[in-house]
Design a protein around this motif. Structure first.
Motif, PDB file in Angstrom:
ATOM      1  N   THR A  24       7.081 -44.175  -7.238  1.00 19.85           N
ATOM      2  CA  THR A  24       8.023 -43.537  -6.314  1.00 19.85           C
ATOM      3  C   THR A  24       7.301 -42.475  -5.488  1.00 19.85           C
ATOM      4  N   ASP A  81      20.412 -37.608  -1.179  1.00 16.46           N
ATOM      5  CA  ASP A  81      20.104 -38.802  -0.395  1.00 16.46           C
ATOM      6  C   ASP A  81      18.636 -39.197  -0.492  1.00 16.46           C
ATOM      7  N   ARG A  82      17.779 -38.238  -0.825  1.00 17.03           N
ATOM      8  CA  ARG A  82      16.340 -38.516  -0.932  1.00 17.03           C
ATOM      9  C   ARG A  82      15.946 -39.092  -2.287  1.00 17.03           C
ATOM     10  N   VAL A  83      16.820 -38.996  -3.271  1.00 16.61           N
ATOM     11  CA  VAL A  83      16.431 -39.260  -4.659  1.00 16.61           C
ATOM     12  C   VAL A  83      16.595 -40.734  -5.017  1.00 16.61           C
ATOM     13  N   SER A  84      15.530 -41.313  -5.570  1.00 15.87           N
ATOM     14  CA  SER A  84      15.631 -42.663  -6.116  1.00 15.87           C
ATOM     15  C   SER A  84      15.219 -42.725  -7.583  1.00 15.87           C
ATOM     16  N   THR A  85      14.511 -41.700  -8.039  1.00 16.74           N
ATOM     17  CA  THR A  85      14.022 -41.662  -9.420  1.00 16.74           C
ATOM     18  C   THR A  85      14.318 -40.293 -10.024  1.00 16.74           C
ATOM     19  N   GLU A  95      10.832 -38.333  -3.480  1.00 15.34           N
ATOM     20  CA  GLU A  95      12.045 -39.062  -3.855  1.00 15.34           C
ATOM     21  C   GLU A  95      12.380 -38.905  -5.338  1.00 15.34           C
ATOM     22  N   GLY A 125      21.960 -46.855 -10.267  1.00 15.54           N
ATOM     23  CA  GLY A 125      20.772 -47.408  -9.625  1.00 15.54           C
ATOM     24  C   GLY A 125      19.536 -46.533  -9.652  1.00 15.54           C
ATOM     25  N   TYR A 126      19.602 -45.406 -10.343  1.00 14.30           N
ATOM     26  CA  TYR A 126      18.433 -44.533 -10.429  1.00 14.30           C
ATOM     27  C   TYR A 126      17.498 -45.000 -11.545  1.00 14.30           C
ATOM     28  N   ASP A 127      16.204 -45.020 -11.266  1.00  8.04           N
ATOM     29  CA  ASP A 127      15.224 -45.244 -12.320  1.00  8.04           C
ATOM     30  C   ASP A 127      15.015 -43.933 -13.064  1.00  8.04           C
TER      31      ASP A 127
END
Length: 227
Positions: free
Chosen positions: A169, A6-10, A173, A114-116
């Motif tokens: 980021t 849940d914390r991960v965006s990249t 994350e 949706g992850y970079d």
């Protein structure tokens, strides 16, 4: 440890042994060395050792040159005398190492979710450009981040913090995917989560803490991140 998806965006990826197989370099030695396997192993171990020492004694040089010095040593240690032109031909294999089968599809899944995605590597910019081209992932990764930008190698925290800043980021994350145990520890020490890509079923190093996740393939990482 347990990966907090849940914390991960990249997602950042190490390059050598994670996206491409450095053991494929052994083939470049096979026509010139009677027993290429130990030479190849020493070449790789020395190139990493040189980066660790370079950080400690402020002796940075681009990773390609580290590899050149390591190859020169590995050949000499095994009594192999090759002219510079032949050593350069062997060294050039790092521009076209064999890509692991899961790389493009798994990174594609992460991008679609949706992850970079970035490459964060000791490799210098020219090496990373070759890797992205050879792996056919230019359309999937936002960019590559090289140790050359800060003239500091893994596992120094400075490189991971620089990488997070380059991705725009917050560092907590980011999850860093790597086959290198020292790279796992470096990323976690700097504030990232880290997934150890253990393609060979090797034991984890018994000090310094554990990875947030251990996966055999990048598809397993994509599964953990819900991609």
């Amino acid at each position: 440890m347990a990966l907090d998806a849940d914390r991960v965006s990249t997602v950042t990826f190490d390059s050598y042994s994670t996206l491409v197989d450095v053991e494929a370099a052994e083939a470049a030695l096979a026509d010139r060395v009677a027993d290429p396997e130990p030479v190849s192993r020493l070449w790789r171990s020395r190139s990493l050792a040189y980066t660790f020492v370079a950080n400690a004694v402020d002796a940075y040089q681009p990773f390609y040159e580290m590899n050149r010095d390591a190859l020169t040593y590995a050949l000499a240690a095994h009594g192999v005398d090759l002219p510079e032109a032949e050593r350069d031909e062997i060294l050039a294999v790092y521009h076209e190492l064999e890509v692991f089968d899961d790389v493009r599809d798994a990174i594609g899944r992460l991008r679609e979710a949706g992850y970079d995605c970035y490459v964060l590597s000791n490799g210098d910019p020219a090496m990373l450009a070759s890797l992205v081209d050879h792996a056919d992932i230019a359309d999937l990764v936002v960019d590559t981040v090289s140790a050359d930008e800060v003239e500091t190698f893994k596992p120094a925290a400075e490189l991971y913090r620089h990488g997070a800043a380059r991705t725009g980021t917050p560092i907590d994350e980011v999850v860093h995917a790597t086959a290198g145990w020292f790279d796992v520890l470096g990323a976690r020490h700097a504030g990232m989560q880290a997934a150890w890509v253990d393609r060979k079923g090797t034991p984890w190093e018994p000090f310094g803490g554990d990875p947030d996740a251990t996966v055999e393939t990048l598809h397993e990482l994509a599964d953990l991140l819900g991609a």
